[in-house]
Motif scaffolding. Structure first.
Motif, PDB file in Angstrom:
ATOM      1  N   CYS A  84      -0.088   4.139   0.625  1.00 13.54           N
ATOM      2  CA  CYS A  84      -0.598   5.090   1.628  1.00 13.54           C
ATOM      3  C   CYS A  84      -0.036   4.775   3.009  1.00 13.54           C
ATOM      4  O   CYS A  84       0.418   5.657   3.715  1.00 13.54           O
ATOM      5  CB  CYS A  84      -2.121   5.064   1.661  1.00 13.54           C
ATOM      6  SG  CYS A  84      -2.881   5.656   0.142  1.00 13.54           S
ATOM      7  N   CYS A  85      -0.085   3.497   3.420  1.00 13.38           N
ATOM      8  CA  CYS A  85       0.326   3.165   4.792  1.00 13.38           C
ATOM      9  C   CYS A  85       1.511   2.203   4.835  1.00 13.38           C
ATOM     10  O   CYS A  85       2.067   1.969   5.910  1.00 13.38           O
ATOM     11  CB  CYS A  85      -0.854   2.582   5.573  1.00 13.38           C
ATOM     12  SG  CYS A  85      -1.232   0.869   5.146  1.00 13.38           S
TER      13      CYS A  85
ATOM     14  N   CYS B 233       0.841  -1.186   0.000  1.00 15.42           N
ATOM     15  CA  CYS B 233       0.000   0.000   0.000  1.00 15.42           C
ATOM     16  C   CYS B 233       0.886   1.249   0.000  1.00 15.42           C
ATOM     17  O   CYS B 233       1.736   1.387   0.883  1.00 15.42           O
ATOM     18  CB  CYS B 233      -0.910   0.005   1.225  1.00 15.42           C
ATOM     19  SG  CYS B 233      -1.830   1.537   1.420  1.00 15.42           S
TER      20      CYS B 233
ATOM     21  N   CYS C 192      -6.133  -1.446  -0.030  1.00 16.61           N
ATOM     22  CA  CYS C 192      -5.459  -1.856   1.196  1.00 16.61           C
ATOM     23  C   CYS C 192      -6.482  -2.025   2.308  1.00 16.61           C
ATOM     24  O   CYS C 192      -7.200  -1.096   2.647  1.00 16.61           O
ATOM     25  CB  CYS C 192      -4.417  -0.809   1.603  1.00 16.61           C
ATOM     26  SG  CYS C 192      -3.715  -1.107   3.238  1.00 16.61           S
TER      27      CYS C 192
ATOM     28  N   CYS D  36      -5.633   0.203   5.801  1.00 15.35           N
ATOM     29  CA  CYS D  36      -5.964   1.625   5.969  1.00 15.35           C
ATOM     30  C   CYS D  36      -7.188   2.028   5.155  1.00 15.35           C
ATOM     31  O   CYS D  36      -7.589   3.197   5.181  1.00 15.35           O
ATOM     32  CB  CYS D  36      -4.767   2.514   5.613  1.00 15.35           C
ATOM     33  SG  CYS D  36      -4.398   2.588   3.840  1.00 15.35           S
TER      34      CYS D  36
END
Ligand SMILES: [Zn+2]
Ligand SMILES: [Zn+2]
Length: 302
Positions: free
Chosen positions: A227-228, A225, A251, A254
């Protein structure tokens, strides 16, 4: 060819060493993006007027990149300090003056461009804006923030920032960049619009995130991911079944998703233009519990 007999410096022990970052060539990048928007407009009847407008905007960005003065390279000391403290060498706050210089030049280049009525009104409003209102718009785009009720003026300011930031990034030394943290551009600290699975010499199948601001591409491993940073609970969705070249990477950790573009299957895919043209995927994902993680000023408001 004699060069084929020399060891390839990008190959270490027979394994391709993937560079962390690919810096943009601003004028070429915005021209290529304009061409891609034009091509996509010819294949997306519903989105054609908007895609043609963005093609014109990107052409203006390319012209602006050729017009603006070349930035001074950053002091070596500053680059070293950024490296040792794991910070991006480009400072967003320091881009303010450059943005203030670039924005009116960009707006001036757009007078003759066909555009949707909200964009036309926003262009006129920006050109007549009070300094305090302009400051507000510039502060927002420097922070990668686009208020939902003021999308159109921010689109122009974000486009001007893209040119300034890309020129700053182009003056960096890619070899001096270090990874900052997941989902963060190692050049300017910006957010990714999309990620790309690439196919090129020395980097076959490597995945790169595309910075929505300075246009740097940076390497992130696949099935992770952006993002996280989770590598668990990753799945993929697409509008078309089968061999889709644009997918959503989801994901579970998150609850965000970011588009992944398979340039290894279609070399023409462009991280910003194809993000806009694949709006159908956004519309599909909007009805789910996942939130869009990619940042693209040209998709704000959709
Ligand atoms: Zn960046
Ligand atoms: Zn995540």
């Amino acid at each position: 060819m004699s060069t084929a007999l020399k060891p390839d410096p990008s190959m270490i022990g027979g394994v391709a060493k993937v560079p962390l970052a690919r810096l943009p060539d601003p004028a070429a990048l915005f021209s290529t993006r304009a061409e891609r928007f034009d091509f996509l407009a010819g294949h997306s009847p519903n989105l054609a007027p908007y895609l043609r407008f963005l093609a014109g905007l990107c052409r203006a960005q390319a012209d602006l990149a050729a017009e603006l003065p070349q930035p001074q390279p950053l002091a070596a000391q500053r680059v070293e300090l950024a490296r040792s403290s794991r910070m991006p060498p480009l400072d967003r706050k320091a881009m303010r003056d450059g943005l203030a210089q670039a924005l009116p030049l960009l707006l001036g280049r757009l007078a003759a461009l066909d555009m949707p009525e909200p964009a036309r009104l926003a262009l006129a409003a920006l050109q007549a804006a009070e300094p305090a209102d302009l400051d507000w718009v510039m502060d927002n785009v420097l922070a990668d923030t686009i208020p939902e009720d003021s999308v159109a003026p921010h689109l122009f300011a974000a486009a001007a920032l893209q040119v300034h930031a890309a020129m700053q990034a182009a003056a960096l030394d890619a070899a001096k960049l270090v990874p900052i943290r997941i989902g963060t551009c190692p050049a300017c600290g910006g957010r990714p619009a999309t990620s790309l699975v690439t196919e090129s010499i020395g980097a076959e199948g490597a995945r790169y995130c595309a910075c929505a601001t300075c246009q740097t591409l940076w390497n992130e491993v696949r099935v992770k991911c952006v993002c996280c940073g989770s590598t668990k609970g990753i799945s993929y969705r697409s509008v078309e079944t089968g061999d889709a070249t644009v997918k959503a990477e989801l994901c579970r950790e998150c609850d965000h998703w970011v588009k992944i573009l398979y340039q290894n299957r279609n070399a023409s895919l462009e991280p910003i233009a194809d993000d806009v043209a694949s709006l159908g995927l956004d519309l599909m994902m909007r009805d789910t519990e996942w939130k869009r993680g990619g940042f693209n000023p040209f998709l704000a408001g959709y």
